[in-house]
Motif scaffolding. Structure first.
Motif, PDB file in Angstrom:
ATOM      1  N   TYR A   1      -7.946  -3.562 -26.216  1.00 55.51           N
ATOM      2  CA  TYR A   1      -9.387  -3.844 -26.136  1.00 55.51           C
ATOM      3  C   TYR A   1      -9.634  -5.351 -26.133  1.00 55.51           C
ATOM      4  O   TYR A   1      -8.864  -6.143 -26.665  1.00 55.51           O
ATOM      5  N   ASN A   2     -10.736  -5.707 -25.491  1.00 59.68           N
ATOM      6  CA  ASN A   2     -11.130  -7.096 -25.335  1.00 59.68           C
ATOM      7  C   ASN A   2     -12.139  -7.436 -26.434  1.00 59.68           C
ATOM      8  O   ASN A   2     -13.328  -7.161 -26.305  1.00 59.68           O
ATOM      9  N   TRP A   3     -11.659  -8.059 -27.524  1.00 61.64           N
ATOM     10  CA  TRP A   3     -12.557  -8.279 -28.674  1.00 61.64           C
ATOM     11  C   TRP A   3     -13.584  -9.368 -28.389  1.00 61.64           C
ATOM     12  O   TRP A   3     -14.698  -9.336 -28.964  1.00 61.64           O
ATOM     13  N   LYS A   4     -13.245 -10.316 -27.528  1.00 61.41           N
ATOM     14  CA  LYS A   4     -14.237 -11.352 -27.208  1.00 61.41           C
ATOM     15  C   LYS A   4     -15.414 -10.758 -26.450  1.00 61.41           C
ATOM     16  O   LYS A   4     -16.579 -11.123 -26.679  1.00 61.41           O
TER      17      LYS A   4
ATOM     18  N   PRO B   1     -20.213   2.116 -29.724  1.00 58.41           N
ATOM     19  CA  PRO B   1     -19.662   3.433 -29.365  1.00 58.41           C
ATOM     20  C   PRO B   1     -18.587   3.334 -28.292  1.00 58.41           C
ATOM     21  O   PRO B   1     -18.520   2.357 -27.534  1.00 58.41           O
ATOM     22  N   ILE B   2     -17.743   4.349 -28.226  1.00 55.64           N
ATOM     23  CA  ILE B   2     -16.662   4.391 -27.238  1.00 55.64           C
ATOM     24  C   ILE B   2     -17.205   4.204 -25.825  1.00 55.64           C
ATOM     25  O   ILE B   2     -16.679   3.409 -25.038  1.00 55.64           O
ATOM     26  N   GLU B   3     -18.287   4.947 -25.504  1.00 48.57           N
ATOM     27  CA  GLU B   3     -18.784   4.913 -24.132  1.00 48.57           C
ATOM     28  C   GLU B   3     -19.291   3.532 -23.719  1.00 48.57           C
ATOM     29  O   GLU B   3     -19.178   3.150 -22.549  1.00 48.57           O
ATOM     30  N   ILE B   4     -19.839   2.759 -24.661  1.00 46.57           N
ATOM     31  CA  ILE B   4     -20.319   1.404 -24.344  1.00 46.57           C
ATOM     32  C   ILE B   4     -19.126   0.491 -24.056  1.00 46.57           C
ATOM     33  O   ILE B   4     -19.136  -0.307 -23.115  1.00 46.57           O
TER      34      ILE B   4
ATOM     35  N   ASN C   1     -18.169  -1.151 -20.242  1.00 46.18           N
ATOM     36  CA  ASN C   1     -18.081  -2.602 -20.053  1.00 46.18           C
ATOM     37  C   ASN C   1     -16.639  -3.100 -19.914  1.00 46.18           C
ATOM     38  O   ASN C   1     -16.372  -4.289 -20.109  1.00 46.18           O
ATOM     39  N   ASN C   2     -15.741  -2.163 -19.561  1.00 50.08           N
ATOM     40  CA  ASN C   2     -14.326  -2.509 -19.306  1.00 50.08           C
ATOM     41  C   ASN C   2     -13.693  -3.280 -20.475  1.00 50.08           C
ATOM     42  O   ASN C   2     -13.010  -4.289 -20.279  1.00 50.08           O
TER      43      ASN C   2
END
Length: 864
Positions: A287-290, A312-315, A319-320
């Protein structure tokens, strides 16, 4: 001729060195033989030995497991330096027993419940650009999903935060390369809310996740309102690592139970361990934490649960910012290499280590090359397209740490009880060594940072079995130190750990840690601000407001002020204590008998104690830390009376003391003693001024402390003089005794300061003088002779000038004291001191060195 003599002298020296070497070797061999040591054992011992006063090269911060603490020891000596109290009360340091530390401990309360223990797992050091900066340490509590902040200026816990939605968190603490966030990943999936949901709702309601705790480096605190959590499926997330270098801004969390199994052994179903092991692979979360940190700024992208923001997971998917990659079955470690390109994943149920290439991962993400999606809609990347490669290591691969050489990594094999060294770029096995037994985590020096140092490796083993003396069924853990500086790993030493199960260690070069040795006067050590109860000398007092009594007190060698406190039964008491010491390591402890309170008060610190005086009686209070020669006299009394009880008149009986004549003699005696002591102190202060002591900070601190103690003398002397003039000889003697005590405290600091100053000012000792000083002390000479003053024997300054052919005379006297006893000079000395020097059986070479030491003393006579 001169050249010939030089050659002969050189040859003789060579022979002497050979003889000395042979003697030393002989002693060495004797010790080895007596203890059954091999040459390898002896060499290992030398590699970890630190002579007295020599410091270690590294600090190791080790989780204390079920103790709820952090343990600190030095590398390579493996000497324990401190236990840092974190999630559990710790009596010695007063943690959880004084009010200020209770406030820190109570930050860890959950849903109104006191939690007084923790299961510390993964310590993490603060980072700057991926390198350890030595400022803060973070540690998680798996059992209660908490994170603690430890300030490494003071080695004290300064904050505890509770995860408002997780119920456990094995995966913490891990930091981003500049300590912007502390990452904490959930372990056992559960509903984020505090509501009841049956196990049948597992897939729909139970969740995992990763929390991003925002860290304010300026204030050294976690900002809970700026923190957030990424929702994840209930895959039982495990460990985490943040990317660095080319992968900076990304993070990686492994998991187990891709089966989403929930157990039910009591219902006749297969147990968790069977149901969690059906699939061939589990999932690595990428995952892209920034990007997530930007998304959370918009309220449209978050849900608020228990006052905490959740993406949420879907958000995240939309947003890749969230992806999955298949990984080894039941992984237990994920580690990003120093430059950030490779991610190494272990697998408990797989003999292989998997090395992922971030460049390949990023390429798939950018091209949207997804193999499939999981049932929660998260894109799954192709494992073959993500891997750099795999290497078979052995059974039970758990964890990894990086070496100094490019591509070098060390991995633990739990089942095989081994540590293996391999190259993750070349996928080549380099070395392996046996461990005792069942190694879990391991830590090469700074091995999780962008700047690994190698040199040593700690194996944190789960079992010790037969390694130590038996102590019953509960064995200590075993931390083993391994030398990794050469081509082959070498086990150096075992270290029993008898306080919990140390899971992981974080190591750092000692040069990066910069601690404070005292607080500014009146500091609250938990907030580092002036304490509300700061009390300076002369400000001691007791104030009553209704039934609430406030006591403003001080501690200094060797008294507590006030010394008598009278209370009514039922009074609520707030006691403030300030340690007035300025010299380092002059800690005072405080307790009142029968009241279950204790404080450790470091120099300059103020603490608060709150309690109710709910039992009648007389209760001594005292300093619990041995702080001076008069430590045992450092006490007072708390007297609690029942206001509803009629005690009648209690006639105080005065113990008959000395007669007036005897008191007068005692007074005159102590006056003379104090005058003589004062002369010594004056000479010490003049010594300091004449030699510019202020240029040496450590010396100056001690002199300032001595002067501070000395300033208290005048007020005590005024009291003594006043009592004497009023013909109260008993009090006059007592106050003059107090003058003497302050003089002793002054002299104590001043003499230590003088010793340090002499060390700085004296001429450098020759090799012989150094050996002579060692022999002088080890041979027992210092038991009677004190350099610079008469003691049980004469002062040794000028001893080489008192006799004809003095060096020869002194050498003969040391070798055979009885040969000189009948000389007139010696007869007078023996009569004066009422002692005869014993024969210490010194060897000729030792006597020669002692004489060199005496020469050095005479060279520096003005310093003693």
């Amino acid at each position: 001729m001169k050249k010939y003599l030089q050659i002969v002298y050189g040859a003789l020296l060579g022979v002497l060195v050979i003889v000395q070497s042979a003697t030393a070797e002989s002693e060495f061999q004797k010790v080895m033989q007596k203890r059954g040591l091999s040459e390898k054992d002896a060499l290992a011992a030398l590699k970890v030995y630190n002579p007295s006063g020599k410091h270690d090269e590294y600090y190791a911060f080790v989780s204390g497991g079920q103790s709820g603490q952090v343990m600190v020891y030095g590398i390579p000596s493996m000497r324990i330096l401190k236990y840092i109290a974190v999630f559990a009360p710790e009596p010695w340091q007063g943690y959880g027993f004084d009010t200020d530390s209770k406030e820190i401990l109570r930050q860890g309360n959950i849903r109104g419940r006191e939690i007084n223990w923790g299961d510390t797992h993964h310590p993490a050091l603060s980072e700057s650009d991926g390198k350890y900066d030595g400022k803060y340490l973070f540690i998680n509590d798996k059992a209660n999903a908490r994170i603690a902040v430890i300030d490494l200026k003071y080695f004290e816990t300064s904050q505890i935060v509770v995860n408002p939605i997780f119920k456990s968190s094995h995966g913490g603490a891990f930091v981003t390369p500049n300590t912007d966030y502390i990452l904490e990943s959930c372990q056992y999936a559960a509903p984020f809310t505090n509501d009841y949901y049956p196990m049948e709702a597992y897939e729909e309601v139970y969740r995992g996740g990763v929390t991003f705790w925002k860290f304010d480096k300026k204030n050294g605190k976690i900002s809970q309102q700026d923190s957030f959590t990424l929702e994840l499926p209930p895959y039982m997330q495990d460990l985490t690592d943040a990317g660095k270098g080319i992968s900076d801004g990304w993070a990686f969390t492994n998991s187990f139970n891709s089966e989403l199994y929930t157990g039910g052994i009591e219902k006749g179903l297969p147990p968790f361990e069977a149901g969690c092991s059906r699939n061939d692979m589990d999932y690595l979360h990428v995952y892209n934490w920034k990007k997530l940190a930007e998304l959370v700024k918009d309220d449209k992208n978050v849900k608020v649960i228990n006052g905490h923001r959740v993406i949420p997971i879907e958000i995240a998917v939309k947003n890749n910012a969230l992806f999955l990659i298949p990984e080894n079955k039941s992984p237990h470690g994920v580690d990003v290499n120093p430059d950030g390109q490779y991610i190494i994943v272990s697998g408990k149920l797989d003999t292989h280590a998997s090395v992922y290439d971030f460049k390949k991962i990023l390429k798939q993400i950018e091209n949207k090359e997804f193999a499939s999606k999981d049932s929660y809609g998260i894109p799954i990347l192709d494992i073959k397209k993500s891997l750099h490669g795999q290497l078979e290591l052995g059974l039970g691969h758990l964890h990894n740490t990086f070496g100094k050489e490019d591509g070098t990594i060390y991995s633990s094999l739990y089942v095989d009880s081994q540590v293996v060294k391999w190259n993750y770029k070349q996928l080549k096995l380099l070395d392996r060594t046996n461990i005792h037994y069942n190694v879990g985590h391991l830590e090469a020096m700074e091995g999780k940072s962008a700047d690994p140092q190698g040199e040593y490796l700690i194996a944190l083993n789960k079992l010790s079995i037969d390694r130590f003396l038996p102590v019953g069924p509960l064995h200590p853990q075993n931390n083993q130190l391994i030398d990794i500086g050469g081509k082959k790993m070498e086990l150096l030493v075992d270290m029993p750990v008898p306080l919990g199960e140390p899971h992981q260690a974080a190591s750092i070069r000692a040069s990066k840690i910069h601690t404070e040795v005292r607080y500014n006067m009146g500091t609250n050590s938990k907030t580092l601000k002036p304490h509300v109860g700061k009390t300076l000398a002369g400000q001691e007092r007791i104030e009553r407001k209704g039934n609430h009594v406030y006591i403003y007190s001080t501690m200094v060698r060797s008294h507590i002020n006030p010394e008598h406190i009278t209370l009514n039964k039922g009074d609520k008491v707030t006691m403030y204590i300030t340690n007035l010491e300025r010299a380092q390591d002059e800690t005072h402890g405080f307790t009142i008998d029968h009241h279950n309170i204790h404080a450790s008060v470091e120099p300059g610190e103020s603490v608060q104690l709150d309690f109710v005086a709910d039992i009648e009686g007389v209760f001594p209070y005292y300093c619990t830390e041995f702080c001076s020669a008069l430590h045992i006299e450092m006490l007072g009394y708390m007297l609690v009376k029942d206001p509803n009880k009629d005690y009648g008149w209690i006639q105080k009986t005065k113990i008959k003391g000395l007669s007036k004549e005897e008191l007068q003699k005692e007074y005159e005696k102590i006056l003379a003693n104090n005058e003589a002591t004062n002369s010594v102190i004056d000479s010490l202060f003049k010594f300091f001024e004449d030699r510019g002591y202020a240029k040496y900070p450590t010396v100056k601190n001690l002199v300032d402390d001595a002067k501070d103690q000395y300033t208290k003398i005048d007020s005590e002397r005024e009291k003594a003089t006043k009592a004497y003039n009023e013909k109260n000889l008993e009090n006059a003697v007592l106050f003059e005794n107090m003058v003497w005590q302050y003089m002793i405290k002054t002299a104590d600091s001043a003499i230590r300061a003088k010793d340090l100053l002499v060390t700085n000012l004296a001429t450098k000792k020759s090799a012989g003088a150094k050996k002579g000083e060692e022999v002088f002390h080890e041979g027992g000479c210092s038991g009677c002779h004190v350099v610079g003053r008469v003691s049980s024997g004469p002062d040794l300054i000028g001893v080489l000038k008192r006799h004809r052919n003095a060096e020869k005379w002194v050498a003969e006297y040391i070798k055979n004291p009885e040969s000189k006893f009948k000389e007139p000079y010696m007869e007078r000395l023996i009569k004066f001191f009422n002692l005869k020097m014993p024969n210490q059986n010194m060897k000729d070479e030792e006597i020669k060195d002692i004489i060199e030491y005496f020469k050095w003393i005479d060279e520096n006579a003005d310093l003693f």
